[in-house]
Design a protein around this motif. Structure first.
Motif, short mmCIF file in Angstrom:
data_model
loop_
_atom_site.label_atom_id
_atom_site.label_comp_id
_atom_site.label_asym_id
_atom_site.label_seq_id
_atom_site.Cartn_x
_atom_site.Cartn_y
_atom_site.Cartn_z
N ARG A 1 0.97 -1.07 -0.08
CA ARG A 1 0.11 -0.02 -0.31
C ARG A 1 1.01 1.23 -0.02
O ARG A 1 0.41 2.18 -0.75
CB ARG A 1 -1.03 -0.15 1.19
CG ARG A 1 -2.08 1.20 1.17
CD ARG A 1 -2.99 1.01 2.46
NE ARG A 1 -3.96 -0.14 2.14
CZ ARG A 1 -3.96 -1.24 2.93
NH1 ARG A 1 -2.76 -1.43 3.88
NH2 ARG A 1 -4.68 -2.29 2.90
N ALA B 1 2.48 1.55 -3.54
CA ALA B 1 1.17 2.27 -4.44
C ALA B 1 1.27 3.80 -4.27
O ALA B 1 1.01 4.63 -5.03
CB ALA B 1 0.03 1.73 -4.11
N GLY C 1 1.69 6.74 -6.64
CA GLY C 1 0.63 7.39 -6.80
C GLY C 1 0.80 9.05 -6.58
O GLY C 1 0.15 9.88 -7.10
N ARG D 1 -2.93 -4.27 -8.29
CA ARG D 1 -4.19 -4.55 -7.43
C ARG D 1 -4.93 -5.80 -7.85
O ARG D 1 -5.36 -6.60 -6.77
CB ARG D 1 -5.25 -3.54 -7.80
CG ARG D 1 -6.71 -3.71 -7.10
CD ARG D 1 -7.66 -2.43 -7.09
NE ARG D 1 -7.64 -1.80 -8.43
CZ ARG D 1 -8.16 -0.58 -8.71
NH1 ARG D 1 -8.53 0.21 -7.73
NH2 ARG D 1 -8.30 -0.22 -9.99
N LEU E 1 -6.53 -2.69 -2.02
CA LEU E 1 -6.28 -1.44 -2.79
C LEU E 1 -7.65 -1.09 -3.71
O LEU E 1 -7.65 -0.56 -4.61
CB LEU E 1 -5.24 -1.71 -3.69
CG LEU E 1 -3.92 -1.92 -3.09
CD1 LEU E 1 -2.94 -2.37 -4.35
CD2 LEU E 1 -3.25 -0.61 -2.66
N MET F 1 -8.54 2.58 -4.75
CA MET F 1 -7.44 3.23 -5.69
C MET F 1 -8.23 3.52 -6.99
O MET F 1 -8.96 2.61 -7.55
CB MET F 1 -6.26 2.31 -5.93
CG MET F 1 -4.87 2.96 -6.65
SD MET F 1 -3.46 1.87 -6.49
CE MET F 1 -4.18 0.49 -7.51
N LEU G 1 -5.29 10.14 -9.19
CA LEU G 1 -4.50 9.11 -8.42
C LEU G 1 -3.74 10.05 -7.36
O LEU G 1 -3.54 9.36 -6.25
CB LEU G 1 -3.52 8.70 -9.58
CG LEU G 1 -2.14 7.94 -8.97
CD1 LEU G 1 -2.83 6.62 -8.21
CD2 LEU G 1 -1.16 7.51 -10.33
N TRP H 1 -6.10 10.21 -4.34
CA TRP H 1 -6.02 9.12 -3.44
C TRP H 1 -4.77 8.81 -2.69
O TRP H 1 -4.83 8.61 -1.47
CB TRP H 1 -6.37 7.88 -4.68
CG TRP H 1 -6.09 6.62 -3.91
CD1 TRP H 1 -7.04 5.97 -3.07
CD2 TRP H 1 -5.00 5.89 -3.87
NE1 TRP H 1 -6.43 4.59 -2.53
CE2 TRP H 1 -5.33 4.77 -2.91
CE3 TRP H 1 -3.66 6.05 -4.48
CZ2 TRP H 1 -4.38 3.76 -2.91
CZ3 TRP H 1 -2.68 4.90 -4.57
CH2 TRP H 1 -3.02 3.82 -3.40
N ALA H 2 -3.80 9.21 -3.29
CA ALA H 2 -2.33 8.77 -2.84
C ALA H 2 -2.14 9.79 -1.38
O ALA H 2 -1.67 9.59 -0.38
CB ALA H 2 -1.06 8.88 -3.55
#
Length: 362
Positions: free
Chosen positions: A104, A107, A111, A126, A136, A139, A149, A152-153
């Motif tokens: 995670r 990612a 991201g 994912r 995930l 995502m 993206l 979200w990150a």
């Protein structure tokens, strides 16, 4: 010289109380290095080597699960714009370990750059298995844009990660210490943490309900101690955890684990007492959470632990205690229904034969 000597006392040497198992206080108030510093040392070294671009180092780090996790943690706290390519390399390989916190994290670190071309890669990660698909799930999909993206990150980074290693849950560092073989380093930190909780249970207060206690950190401590092979400390944590359970189901489940640890540490009378208390809850549960215990796995596990204690008593040349516990185990098995009863049948026969062997020797 005195300061240096004092700093060597822990974690290299930790004085424990023989009866209670807790650690004595330090001899001084000199600040110690935080646990994350020695734990993260290998990760920092690998991150520096990765940044040289040597593909041999990239492959060696990526295929080693522990080094890979440490490198990702190092990248969490030392972020550089030029790390994107090596992060892409690491996230592909971290997916091989299924859904981990470091996957995670990887990612999120990818991201945060907000490149839409990374979405197919992250979507492939994912789709590795069911656990990664669930872990995930929030995502953005491959058809989203870079802004989605990045948003979200950022949200996940702020809520779960960040750039300060001291903000990480202590379990992050004890688990990574154990994974590197730094067992005593991890064990010392866990003992100190358990001591703190034992002395001040207000540390377990829930943020959303300050008058209520959340005992789950004690359960986690018991599991971590077991993973390190320290059942004595695991039992300390488990006893505290047991004392804080409310529902009948939770009290029985906690006592079942406690009895197992007592048996495994040779405390056979205590294990018998714990199982007696467990049966008292079954007889008078005070709520309806145990209304079907005899037909589910809990009933099977209760019977199995009684048989396990019976066999241990027989092996310890305690025939009377073994026969008494066997009688109780058989009574519990008689209450089980369906698959639960079938699952313990073979064990029951084996243990009964073992008790008969002890009787014949008498």
């Amino acid at each position: 010289m005195l300061h240096t000597a004092l700093l060597r006392t822990e974690p290299d040497f930790l004085l424990l109380n023989a009866e209670e198992g807790c650690a004595y206080g330090l001899l001084d108030r000199h600040p110690r290095s935080p646990l994350w510093e020695p734990v993260l040392a290998q990760g920092r070294a690998d991150l520096a080597a990765l940044r040289t671009g040597d593909r041999t180092v990239w492959d060696a780090t990526a295929v080693d699960p522990v080094r890979r996790r440490l490198a990702l943690r190092a990248a969490q706290f030392d972020r550089a714009d030029g790390d994107l390519e090596l992060l892409r390399h690491l996230v592909r390989h971290e997916a091989e370990s299924s859904m981990t916190d470091e996957l995670r994290l990887a990612a999120v670190l990818v991201g945060l750059r907000g490149h839409a071309e990374d979405l197919p890669l992250l979507d492939e990660v994912r789709a590795t298995d069911f656990d990664t698909a669930c872990g995930l799930s929030e995502m953005p999909g491959p058809d989203a844009d870079g802004a989605a993206l990045r948003e979200w990150a950022r949200g996940l980074d702020e809520s779960r990660f960040g750039t300060d290693p001291s903000d990480e849950p202590p379990s992050t560092w004890t688990e990574l210490a154990a994974d590197q073989g730094l067992v005593e380093l991890a064990r010392t930190a866990l003992i100190r943490r358990l001591d703190d909780i034992e002395l001040d249970q207000s540390r377990l207060r829930r943020r959303d309900a300050p008058k209520a206690l959340d005992p789950t950190p004690l359960r986690s401590l018991a599991r971590e101690f077991e993973q390190l092979g320290d059942r004595i400390q695991a039992l300390r944590a488990q006893r505290l955890y047991t004392a804080l359970q409310d529902s009948a189901w939770d009290r029985v489940s906690a006592r079942l684990t406690q009895a197992r640890l007592e048996r495994e540490t040779g405390q056979l009378p205590r294990a018998g007492e714990t199982l007696t208390a467990l049966r008292g809850i079954l007889a008078d549960p005070a709520d309806d959470s145990l209304r079907h215990w005899w037909g589910v796995n809990l009933g099977r596990f209760i019977a199995e632990e009684h048989y396990a204690l019976t066999r241990t008593l027989a092996d310890a040349d305690l025939p009377e205690e073994a026969r008494a516990t066997l009688t109780t185990a058989e009574e519990i098995r008689g209450e089980l229904s369906g698959a639960a009863a079938t699952a313990v049948r073979e064990l029951a026969v084996e243990v009964a034969e073992r008790v008969e062997d002890v009787r014949d020797l008498d």
